[in-house]
Design an enzyme around this catalytic site. Structure first.
Site, PDB file in Angstrom:
ATOM      1  N   LYS A  29       0.753  -1.225   0.145  1.00  0.00           N
ATOM      2  CA  LYS A  29       0.018   0.103   0.016  1.00  0.00           C
ATOM      3  C   LYS A  29       0.900   1.328   0.128  1.00  0.00           C
ATOM      4  O   LYS A  29       2.114   1.268   0.339  1.00  0.00           O
ATOM      5  CB  LYS A  29      -1.053  -0.115   1.169  1.00  0.00           C
ATOM      6  CG  LYS A  29      -1.800  -1.248   1.200  1.00  0.00           C
ATOM      7  CD  LYS A  29      -2.782  -1.250   2.428  1.00  0.00           C
ATOM      8  CE  LYS A  29      -3.815  -2.295   2.365  1.00  0.00           C
ATOM      9  NZ  LYS A  29      -4.732  -2.064   3.797  1.00  0.00           N
ATOM     10  N   TYR A  69     -12.280  -2.366  -3.246  1.00  0.00           N
ATOM     11  CA  TYR A  69     -12.743  -2.484  -2.149  1.00  0.00           C
ATOM     12  C   TYR A  69     -14.324  -2.476  -2.127  1.00  0.00           C
ATOM     13  O   TYR A  69     -14.936  -1.875  -1.207  1.00  0.00           O
ATOM     14  CB  TYR A  69     -12.433  -1.228  -1.074  1.00  0.00           C
ATOM     15  CG  TYR A  69     -11.018  -1.762  -0.511  1.00  0.00           C
ATOM     16  CD1 TYR A  69     -10.606  -3.055   0.104  1.00  0.00           C
ATOM     17  CD2 TYR A  69      -9.883  -0.888  -0.877  1.00  0.00           C
ATOM     18  CE1 TYR A  69      -9.453  -3.259   0.456  1.00  0.00           C
ATOM     19  CE2 TYR A  69      -8.535  -1.132  -0.336  1.00  0.00           C
ATOM     20  CZ  TYR A  69      -8.317  -2.188   0.397  1.00  0.00           C
ATOM     21  OH  TYR A  69      -7.103  -2.644   0.910  1.00  0.00           O
ATOM     22  N   ASN A 132      -1.924  -0.038   7.475  1.00  0.00           N
ATOM     23  CA  ASN A 132      -1.419  -1.421   7.563  1.00  0.00           C
ATOM     24  C   ASN A 132      -0.513  -1.973   6.545  1.00  0.00           C
ATOM     25  O   ASN A 132      -0.460  -3.216   6.383  1.00  0.00           O
ATOM     26  CB  ASN A 132      -2.627  -2.295   8.055  1.00  0.00           C
ATOM     27  CG  ASN A 132      -3.663  -2.693   7.039  1.00  0.00           C
ATOM     28  OD1 ASN A 132      -3.242  -2.056   5.742  1.00  0.00           O
ATOM     29  ND2 ASN A 132      -4.568  -3.738   7.449  1.00  0.00           N
ATOM     30  N   HIS A 135      -1.844  -5.468   1.497  1.00  0.00           N
ATOM     31  CA  HIS A 135      -3.026  -5.994   1.007  1.00  0.00           C
ATOM     32  C   HIS A 135      -2.868  -7.512   0.627  1.00  0.00           C
ATOM     33  O   HIS A 135      -1.967  -7.695  -0.135  1.00  0.00           O
ATOM     34  CB  HIS A 135      -3.935  -5.228   0.000  1.00  0.00           C
ATOM     35  CG  HIS A 135      -4.996  -6.205  -0.433  1.00  0.00           C
ATOM     36  ND1 HIS A 135      -6.195  -6.402   0.016  1.00  0.00           N
ATOM     37  CD2 HIS A 135      -5.158  -6.994  -1.658  1.00  0.00           C
ATOM     38  CE1 HIS A 135      -7.140  -6.876  -0.717  1.00  0.00           C
ATOM     39  NE2 HIS A 135      -6.410  -7.476  -1.744  1.00  0.00           N
ATOM     40  N   GLU A 146      -9.538 -10.004  -7.870  1.00  0.00           N
ATOM     41  CA  GLU A 146      -8.388  -8.970  -7.936  1.00  0.00           C
ATOM     42  C   GLU A 146      -7.352  -8.971  -8.940  1.00  0.00           C
ATOM     43  O   GLU A 146      -6.999  -8.033  -9.338  1.00  0.00           O
ATOM     44  CB  GLU A 146      -7.970  -8.813  -6.433  1.00  0.00           C
ATOM     45  CG  GLU A 146      -9.009  -8.662  -5.439  1.00  0.00           C
ATOM     46  CD  GLU A 146      -8.730  -9.194  -3.851  1.00  0.00           C
ATOM     47  OE1 GLU A 146      -9.308  -8.663  -2.996  1.00  0.00           O
ATOM     48  OE2 GLU A 146      -7.376  -9.287  -3.729  1.00  0.00           O
TER      49      GLU A 146
HETATM   50  P1  DAT Z   1      -7.598  -6.939   5.139  1.00  0.00           P
HETATM   51  O1  DAT Z   1      -6.910  -6.022   4.417  1.00  0.00           O
HETATM   52  O2  DAT Z   1      -7.033  -7.557   6.352  1.00  0.00           O
HETATM   53  O3  DAT Z   1      -8.392  -8.067   4.260  1.00  0.00           O
HETATM   54  P2  DAT Z   1     -10.462  -5.812   5.447  1.00  0.00           P
HETATM   55  O4  DAT Z   1     -10.761  -6.433   3.764  1.00  0.00           O
HETATM   56  O5  DAT Z   1     -11.307  -6.217   6.300  1.00  0.00           O
HETATM   57  O6  DAT Z   1      -8.953  -6.109   5.779  1.00  0.00           O
HETATM   58  O7  DAT Z   1     -10.488  -4.150   5.053  1.00  0.00           O
HETATM   59  C1  DAT Z   1      -9.802  -3.731   4.031  1.00  0.00           C
HETATM   60  C2  DAT Z   1      -8.940  -2.498   4.636  1.00  0.00           C
HETATM   61  O8  DAT Z   1      -9.726  -1.635   5.167  1.00  0.00           O
HETATM   62  C3  DAT Z   1      -7.986  -2.915   5.965  1.00  0.00           C
HETATM   63  O9  DAT Z   1      -6.699  -3.522   5.416  1.00  0.00           O
HETATM   64  C4  DAT Z   1      -7.653  -1.603   6.397  1.00  0.00           C
HETATM   65  C5  DAT Z   1      -9.032  -1.018   6.310  1.00  0.00           C
HETATM   66  N1  DAT Z   1      -9.842  -1.160   7.410  1.00  0.00           N
HETATM   67  C6  DAT Z   1     -10.596  -2.494   7.840  1.00  0.00           C
HETATM   68  N2  DAT Z   1     -11.212  -2.072   9.069  1.00  0.00           N
HETATM   69  C7  DAT Z   1     -10.808  -0.837   9.474  1.00  0.00           C
HETATM   70  C8  DAT Z   1     -11.303  -0.156  10.451  1.00  0.00           C
HETATM   71  N3  DAT Z   1     -11.921  -0.358  11.318  1.00  0.00           N
HETATM   72  N4  DAT Z   1     -10.709   1.333  10.621  1.00  0.00           N
HETATM   73  C9  DAT Z   1     -10.066   1.912   9.600  1.00  0.00           C
HETATM   74  N5  DAT Z   1      -9.655   0.912   8.484  1.00  0.00           N
HETATM   75  C10 DAT Z   1     -10.174  -0.094   8.609  1.00  0.00           C
HETATM   76 MG    MG Z   2      -9.869  -7.923   2.655  1.00  0.00          MG
END
Ligand code: DAT
Ligand code: MG
Length: 170
Positions: A29, A69, A132, A135, A146
């Protein structure tokens, strides 16, 4: 019909470990790029033994990220997520190998770095969920979606690593 089923079963079981592989979509990212972590992240997937199939350096549009997303469109953090993800260049990649989707998620660690184990990429290299750094696809189905979204078929390179015979049993 019965013969077909037997043949299909035979073809599944006769696949070698190296052939029974899947692909995942991994992306450094914008924060990972800005912090100079691209090499470190690629190194972990290379060192594990996974095969690099595609990689590019690109500054993604908000439009592409909204598609990427789409499942999270209703979440309160969605606008901030799209803004952050489109704030700079990223490094999308395709990695291939046995169980690479699940293993890739283990290598990333939990979504929120405060819950990611030490030894994982997020556990070692970042602190907040909104930054974080990486991805990774969460299922084979999501990976295929994707990969198609970020890469043209001709960008997926067919090649056989010299190390393959030393990574898989057969
Ligand atoms: P992942 O990236 O582990 O697959 P995800 O698909 O649930 O997680 O969410 C995508 C991204 O969105 C994640 O990497 C960071 C952001 N995200 C998820 N939950 C969040 C939250 N509660 N607050 C802020 N950003 C969040
Ligand atoms: Mg995800």
């Amino acid at each position: 019909m019965v013969i077909c089923s037997v043949l299909a079963l035979f073809s599944i079981f006769s696949k070698s470990m190296a052939e029974a592989r899947e692909r995942t979509f991994i992306m450094v990212k914008p924060d990972g790029v800005q912090r100079g972590l691209v090499g470190k992240i690629i190194k972990r997937f290379e060192a594990k033994g996974f095969k690099l199939v595609a990689l590019k350096f690109t500054w993604p549009s908000e439009d592409l990220l909204k598609k990427h997303y789409a499942d999270l469109a209703g979440r309160p953090f969605f606008p901030g997520l799209v803004k952050y993800m489109s704030s700079g260049p990223v490094v999308p990649m395709v990695w291939e190998g046995l169980n690479v989707v699940k293993t890739g998620r283990f290598m990333l660690g939990a979504t929120d770095p405060k819950d990611s184990n030490p030894g994982t990429i997020r556990g070692d290299l970042c602190i907040q969920v909104g930054r974080n750094i990486i991805h990774g696809s969460d299922s084979v189905e999501a990976a295929n979606k994707e990969i198609n979204l970020w890469f043209e078929p001709k960008e997926l390179i067919a090649w056989k690593p010299a190390s393959e015979a030393w990574i898989y049993e057969d």
